[in-house]
Design an enzyme around this catalytic site. Sequence first.
Site, PDB file in Angstrom:
ATOM      1  NE  ARG A 112      -2.941   0.459   3.326  1.00 34.41           N
ATOM      2  CZ  ARG A 112      -2.468   1.048   4.433  1.00 34.41           C
ATOM      3  NH1 ARG A 112      -2.151   2.314   4.435  1.00 34.41           N
ATOM      4  NH2 ARG A 112      -2.322   0.352   5.558  1.00 34.41           N
ATOM      5  CE1 TYR A 142     -16.242  11.014 -16.329  1.00 33.86           C
ATOM      6  CE2 TYR A 142     -15.997  10.979 -13.950  1.00 33.86           C
ATOM      7  CZ  TYR A 142     -16.260  10.321 -15.135  1.00 33.86           C
ATOM      8  OH  TYR A 142     -16.543   8.985 -15.122  1.00 33.86           O
ATOM      9  CG  ASP A 173      -9.827  15.356 -15.681  1.00 35.59           C
ATOM     10  OD1 ASP A 173      -9.159  14.765 -16.548  1.00 35.59           O
ATOM     11  OD2 ASP A 173     -10.836  14.867 -15.139  1.00 35.59           O
ATOM     12  CE  LYS A 224     -12.600   7.120 -18.890  1.00 33.70           C
ATOM     13  NZ  LYS A 224     -12.938   8.396 -18.315  1.00 33.70           N
TER      14      LYS A 224
HETATM   15  C1  PLP Z   1     -13.398   8.888 -17.108  1.00 29.20           C
HETATM   16  C2  PLP Z   1     -13.026  10.228 -16.622  1.00 29.20           C
HETATM   17  C3  PLP Z   1     -12.793  10.471 -15.253  1.00 29.20           C
HETATM   18  C4  PLP Z   1     -12.987   9.406 -14.196  1.00 29.20           C
HETATM   19  O1  PLP Z   1     -12.067   8.383 -14.332  1.00 29.20           O
HETATM   20  P1  PLP Z   1     -12.308   6.875 -13.806  1.00 29.20           P
HETATM   21  O2  PLP Z   1     -11.051   6.206 -14.176  1.00 29.20           O
HETATM   22  O3  PLP Z   1     -13.532   6.360 -14.495  1.00 29.20           O
HETATM   23  O4  PLP Z   1     -12.520   6.969 -12.332  1.00 29.20           O
HETATM   24  C5  PLP Z   1     -12.405  11.743 -14.887  1.00 29.20           C
HETATM   25  N1  PLP Z   1     -12.264  12.734 -15.789  1.00 29.20           N
HETATM   26  C6  PLP Z   1     -12.477  12.533 -17.100  1.00 29.20           C
HETATM   27  C7  PLP Z   1     -12.288  13.673 -18.045  1.00 29.20           C
HETATM   28  C8  PLP Z   1     -12.870  11.286 -17.561  1.00 29.20           C
HETATM   29  O5  PLP Z   1     -13.101  11.107 -18.869  1.00 29.20           O
END
Ligand code: PLP
Length: 380
Positions: free
Chosen positions: A46, A98, A170, A195
């Site tokens: 961890r 998001y 982000d 992604k």
């Molecule tokens: C998918 C996504 C998230 C969240 O990510 P997870 O891996 O599903 O928790 C946050 N910001 C954006 C822009 C996303 O496309």
Amino acid sequence: MKDKTKLIHGYHAFDEETGASSIPIYQCSTFKQASIKDSQPYTYSRFSNPTRTALEEAVAALENGKYATAFASGMSAISAVLLSFNQGDHIVMCKSIYGGTFQLVNEVMKRFGIEVTFVDETDLTAWEQAIQPNTRGLYLETPSNPLLSVTNIAGVVAIAKAHHLVTMIDNTFMTPQFQKPLALGIDVVIHSATKFINGHSDVVAGLVITNDEKWEQQIKLQQKVLGGILGIEDCWLTMRGLKTMALRMEQSARSAEKISQMLEKHPAVRSIHYPGLPSHPGYQVHQQQATSGGAVLSFELANQSAVYSFAEALKIPIAAVSLGGVESILSYPVTMSHACVPKAEREKQGVTDGLLRLSVGIEDTEDLLADLEQALTKIQ
Ligand SMILES: *Cc1c(COP(=O)(O)O)cnc(C)c1O
């Protein structure tokens, strides 16, 4: 070293001990201590694990950052950053955010007394005017989801610097391949590695990158005590995915550009949102801060029945939530990401019954164009 070389050689990509051509999956929770008297780099998974360290190093190298920390999901990474603020603090955020981040702010952070104001992300004056005496940070996401609106990163950074605020971004949609926010003065970069970074629709993961030692200590603490670490095997898979990210992004973005040009001219398409098109309102700003329009676009058909017949006729893209996979993914915000947003509110945001989002995969460009064109002709 350029990015494509960095992805293969810019970190400890090979196992020093054995010469193995990929860092092994160190599938262990604990590490045998050389002696009970002394400390050693790895003690408990961890806290840290060699496979996770390798992934963190790789992503830090690519973002040109000193530190990266891997989390169990993009939301876990975002939570670690946002829960670093204190009771009574105020944060300014872009309104096109998001959905999970929106819920975190409204349903969790509010309970801890952390206040957020949402602003029109394209209006720098709005960012500045939202600043209060207790404001501590500015949080942005560009291009936004699902309408790909563009925020001027350097503009927001300049406002933050004048008011001594931390900036967080982000960077999921652009990836470190196409947009490097640390170089533009951003303090903390976040990714949903689910992604494009992993890129194969088979892992859920998140990352935080920074050059600021104080933030790094805070984020590492959150990783350790909130415990949302990325599992060892998922670290390995993400690293494997990352190695081909540059090639995948090039192919997907090239197709996305061609597709957006085709859709822009098509009579069945009401509007198209892609920051790589000169007609996009954020095109100029985007050109200054990113090297590509990316691989995600959205477009509007006449109405819901047009959407249904188009989607039925489409053969290649899969209909799904998420984005950034090797396969093209068609999403319908009305029944997916925005299903819980009341119709009047989502239409105000521009998420109409005719809106579709396409995450362009690495399939052949001509095949994708032909498939989209034949499906458009099927609209009644
Ligand atoms: C998918 C996504 C998230 C969240 O990510 P997870 O891996 O599903 O928790 C946050 N910001 C954006 C822009 C996303 O496309």
